[in-house]
Every structure is written in structure tokens, then in C-alpha cells.
Design a protein around this motif. Structure first.
Motif, PDB file in Angstrom:
ATOM      1  N   GLU A   1      13.098  12.224   5.326  1.00  0.00           N
ATOM      2  CA  GLU A   1      13.646  12.125   6.680  1.00  0.00           C
ATOM      3  C   GLU A   1      12.538  11.991   7.714  1.00  0.00           C
ATOM      4  N   ALA A   2      11.473  12.757   7.559  1.00  0.00           N
ATOM      5  CA  ALA A   2      10.355  12.687   8.497  1.00  0.00           C
ATOM      6  C   ALA A   2       9.618  11.358   8.370  1.00  0.00           C
ATOM      7  N   MET A   3       9.374  10.914   7.134  1.00  0.00           N
ATOM      8  CA  MET A   3       8.653   9.653   6.951  1.00  0.00           C
ATOM      9  C   MET A   3       9.444   8.463   7.483  1.00  0.00           C
ATOM     10  N   ASN A   4      10.752   8.538   7.387  1.00  0.00           N
ATOM     11  CA  ASN A   4      11.578   7.423   7.832  1.00  0.00           C
ATOM     12  C   ASN A   4      11.700   7.338   9.351  1.00  0.00           C
ATOM     13  N   ARG A   5      11.223   8.348  10.052  1.00  0.00           N
ATOM     14  CA  ARG A   5      11.187   8.267  11.513  1.00  0.00           C
ATOM     15  C   ARG A   5       9.885   7.553  11.921  1.00  0.00           C
ATOM     16  N   SER A   6       9.803   6.305  11.555  1.00  0.00           N
ATOM     17  CA  SER A   6       8.598   5.509  11.783  1.00  0.00           C
ATOM     18  C   SER A   6       8.984   4.138  12.316  1.00  0.00           C
ATOM     19  N   ARG A   7       8.258   3.694  13.327  1.00  0.00           N
ATOM     20  CA  ARG A   7       8.435   2.309  13.760  1.00  0.00           C
ATOM     21  C   ARG A   7       7.978   1.362  12.666  1.00  0.00           C
ATOM     22  N   ALA A   8       6.918   1.757  11.979  1.00  0.00           N
ATOM     23  CA  ALA A   8       6.407   0.920  10.891  1.00  0.00           C
ATOM     24  C   ALA A   8       5.935   1.812   9.750  1.00  0.00           C
ATOM     25  N   VAL A   9       6.414   1.530   8.552  1.00  0.00           N
ATOM     26  CA  VAL A   9       5.879   2.131   7.331  1.00  0.00           C
ATOM     27  C   VAL A   9       5.079   1.048   6.625  1.00  0.00           C
ATOM     28  N   TRP A  10       3.812   1.343   6.370  1.00  0.00           N
ATOM     29  CA  TRP A  10       2.946   0.397   5.676  1.00  0.00           C
ATOM     30  C   TRP A  10       2.524   0.986   4.336  1.00  0.00           C
ATOM     31  N   PHE A  11       3.007   0.404   3.257  1.00  0.00           N
ATOM     32  CA  PHE A  11       2.508   0.738   1.931  1.00  0.00           C
ATOM     33  C   PHE A  11       1.286  -0.139   1.656  1.00  0.00           C
ATOM     34  N   ILE A  12       0.216   0.476   1.183  1.00  0.00           N
ATOM     35  CA  ILE A  12      -1.018  -0.256   0.905  1.00  0.00           C
ATOM     36  C   ILE A  12      -1.385  -0.013  -0.552  1.00  0.00           C
ATOM     37  N   ALA A  13      -1.475  -1.092  -1.319  1.00  0.00           N
ATOM     38  CA  ALA A  13      -1.735  -0.946  -2.758  1.00  0.00           C
ATOM     39  C   ALA A  13      -2.694  -2.019  -3.236  1.00  0.00           C
ATOM     40  N   SER A  14      -3.603  -1.598  -4.084  1.00  0.00           N
ATOM     41  CA  SER A  14      -4.610  -2.499  -4.644  1.00  0.00           C
ATOM     42  C   SER A  14      -4.770  -2.221  -6.131  1.00  0.00           C
ATOM     43  N   GLY A  15      -4.895  -3.270  -6.918  1.00  0.00           N
ATOM     44  CA  GLY A  15      -5.207  -3.099  -8.329  1.00  0.00           C
ATOM     45  C   GLY A  15      -4.019  -3.282  -9.247  1.00  0.00           C
ATOM     46  N   GLU A  16      -4.300  -3.774 -10.441  1.00  0.00           N
ATOM     47  CA  GLU A  16      -3.253  -4.052 -11.421  1.00  0.00           C
ATOM     48  C   GLU A  16      -2.531  -2.787 -11.859  1.00  0.00           C
ATOM     49  N   GLY A  17      -3.206  -1.639 -11.773  1.00  0.00           N
ATOM     50  CA  GLY A  17      -2.585  -0.391 -12.168  1.00  0.00           C
ATOM     51  C   GLY A  17      -1.395   0.003 -11.307  1.00  0.00           C
ATOM     52  N   LYS A  18      -1.270  -0.603 -10.124  1.00  0.00           N
ATOM     53  CA  LYS A  18      -0.140  -0.305  -9.238  1.00  0.00           C
ATOM     54  C   LYS A  18       0.989  -1.336  -9.362  1.00  0.00           C
ATOM     55  N   ALA A  19       0.751  -2.412 -10.129  1.00  0.00           N
ATOM     56  CA  ALA A  19       1.669  -3.551 -10.110  1.00  0.00           C
ATOM     57  C   ALA A  19       3.079  -3.192 -10.560  1.00  0.00           C
ATOM     58  N   GLU A  20       3.195  -2.458 -11.657  1.00  0.00           N
ATOM     59  CA  GLU A  20       4.530  -2.130 -12.172  1.00  0.00           C
ATOM     60  C   GLU A  20       5.292  -1.248 -11.185  1.00  0.00           C
ATOM     61  N   ALA A  21       4.608  -0.262 -10.600  1.00  0.00           N
ATOM     62  CA  ALA A  21       5.268   0.623  -9.634  1.00  0.00           C
ATOM     63  C   ALA A  21       5.695  -0.145  -8.397  1.00  0.00           C
ATOM     64  N   VAL A  22       4.855  -1.046  -7.927  1.00  0.00           N
ATOM     65  CA  VAL A  22       5.215  -1.877  -6.770  1.00  0.00           C
ATOM     66  C   VAL A  22       6.457  -2.695  -7.080  1.00  0.00           C
ATOM     67  N   ALA A  23       6.501  -3.292  -8.259  1.00  0.00           N
ATOM     68  CA  ALA A  23       7.664  -4.099  -8.638  1.00  0.00           C
ATOM     69  C   ALA A  23       8.931  -3.256  -8.690  1.00  0.00           C
ATOM     70  N   ARG A  24       8.831  -2.038  -9.223  1.00  0.00           N
ATOM     71  CA  ARG A  24      10.006  -1.157  -9.273  1.00  0.00           C
ATOM     72  C   ARG A  24      10.452  -0.766  -7.871  1.00  0.00           C
ATOM     73  N   ALA A  25       9.499  -0.499  -6.993  1.00  0.00           N
ATOM     74  CA  ALA A  25       9.833  -0.083  -5.636  1.00  0.00           C
ATOM     75  C   ALA A  25      10.554  -1.181  -4.866  1.00  0.00           C
TER      76      ALA A  25
END
Length: 241
Positions: free
Chosen positions: A185-209
């Protein structure tokens, strides 16, 4: 809330440079409106690179760093001088190098300052209610290979907390075990949420998200959306999309 936007970059260096440019522009615009923007920082290696790039560019930007309020999406409940602290990392790479107002740097209390993570969560929530504007101008978040964001882990009881700003997290599957996290609830009170991800190790999680189907319990990053949501990715992190 609008659909999430995906911005792909050739590599981590280009990613960091583009996020830094966008964040400085966003802060400058908020200050031009007469606001003191609330910015939520995150931890991790890509965040540290971003902080260093912001510090490098600071002398050439028109940002008044004394008129920026800094918060964190989560923090490890360890001693104030622990290298595990997200706040310590941010101070070393950014905040100690720009002219911040110390009263506007809002850290989660550490384990040598309060007795328990619950007390730290209550104090952090009180600070956000008292000193926050009610909305993050930009909340930056990472994503773990398991799909967690802030300290919201798959299947963890903290995912179900409602009517609260911050929550104590115990038995984290990623050390250290005790943490404090903003709630969805607190995080969603945002004008902008920026997810920042780098590297192949994050690829599967990014795709699921970003998949059309899936649950927050399995991939907690699915539970955070701002009025604007942007996924800043290098090609490696975007490789499973």
C-alpha cells in the motif's frame, strides 16, 4: 494505474546513464513546481552504480539536493554501521557527495538504535506520515531472482499486511533474516515506480513479473504499481521477455 512500460538498454552502463538522466529531470521538474520530492532509494549493485553516476553529474545539474527527501523501500535490521545497510551504501556512493539536508534523509532505525524490527517499522511509518508528502515522486526498486522486491519475498506473511505503512520481516530467505519493508500500500502511493534490473540472473523474474498471468505470492514485484510504472532493463535482464 497505467500499464507498465519497459525500457530496454544495450548494457548496464547505458541503463545507469539513462536512469540518472531521467531521475535528475524528474527532481528538477518537481522542484520547479515548488515541491520537495520524496525519492525512494533501493540497494544492490546496480543501485550503487546509479548513485555514483548521480553524484558525478550533480555539479552540472540544477537539482537543489537540500530540497530532496530521501527514503528507502526496505532496510536490513542490522547495526547502523553494518555494510549490509542500504542507507550506508547510499551515503557512501551518493548522499555524502551532495549537499543534502540531513533532516530530509529518513533512515530506518537500526538494530543498535531500537530493540526490534517491529519498533523500527513503527518509527519509520511514523516518520513517513509526519514528514512525507503522501506520495513518492519516484520509488526505485530492484527485483531478486526469486521475484522479490523491497523485502517482500514469495509466500512470506508480509505480503498480506494491510492498513500499514511499514512491516517487520523475519526469517527472510535472503540474509540478513530481519528486515523492515514498506508495504504494498505504501509503495503504491507513488507517482512513478521504477524497477531497475541488470543481468541475465534477473531475466526469469522480470518475465514473471510482467507476464499477463501470475500471482503476487509467487512474484511479489507484481504487487507494486505506481501511477506510472517503468521497468528499466538492460538486454540481459530483458532477455526472457
Amino acid at each position: 494505474m497505467s500499464a507498465a512500460e519497459v525500457r530496454r538498454h544495450d548494457d548496464a552502463d547505458v541503463l545507469v546513464g539513462d536512469v540518472a538522466s531521467a531521475l535528475l529531470e524528474r527532481i528538477e521538474a518537481a522542484q520547479a513546481r515548488g515541491e520537495t520530492p520524496d525519492i525512494g532509494l533501493t540497494g544492490g549493485s546496480i543501485a550503487e552504480e546509479l548513485h555514483r553516476e548521480l553524484a558525478r553529474r550533480a555539479p552540472d545539474s540544477s537539482v537543489d539536493w537540500s530540497r530532496v527527501a530521501f527514503w528507502w523501500g526496505d532496510e536490513r535490521f542490522v547495526a547502523a554501521d553494518s555494510p549490509d545497510r542500504n542507507a550506508g551504501q547510499a551515503r557512501e556512493s551518493l548522499l555524502d557527495h551532495v549537499a543534502v539536508d540531513p533532516a530530509r534523509v529518513h533512515e530506518v532505525p537500526a538494530s543498535d538504535q531500537v530493540a526490534a524490527a517491529e519498533e523500527a517499522a513503527e518509527a519509520y511509518a511514523a516518520a513517513l506520515r509526519e514528514h512525507g508528502s503522501g506520495t513518492f515522486e519516484v520509488l526505485m526498486l530492484g527485483i531478486g531472482p526469486d521475484g522479490h522486491c523491497a523485502s517482500m519475498f514469495p509466500g512470506h506473511p508480509a505480503l498480506d499486511v494491510r492498513d500499514a505503512v511499514a512491516v517487520a520481516v523475519h526469517d527472510s530467505p535472503k540474509p540478513p533474516p530481519d528486515r523492515v519493508s514498506l508495504t504494498f500500500e505504501a509503495m503504491n502511493r507513488s507517482r512513478a515506480v521504477w524497477f531497475i534490473a541488470s543481468g541475465e540472473g534477473k531475466a526469469e523474474a522480470v518475465a514473471r513479473a510482467l507476464a499477463p498471468e501470475g500471482t503476487v505470492a509467487e512474484t511479489p514485484a507484481r504487487g507494486v504499481r505506481g501511477a506510472e510504472t517503468v521497468w528499466w532493463l538492460d538486454e540481459a535482464a530483458a532477455s526472457a521477455l
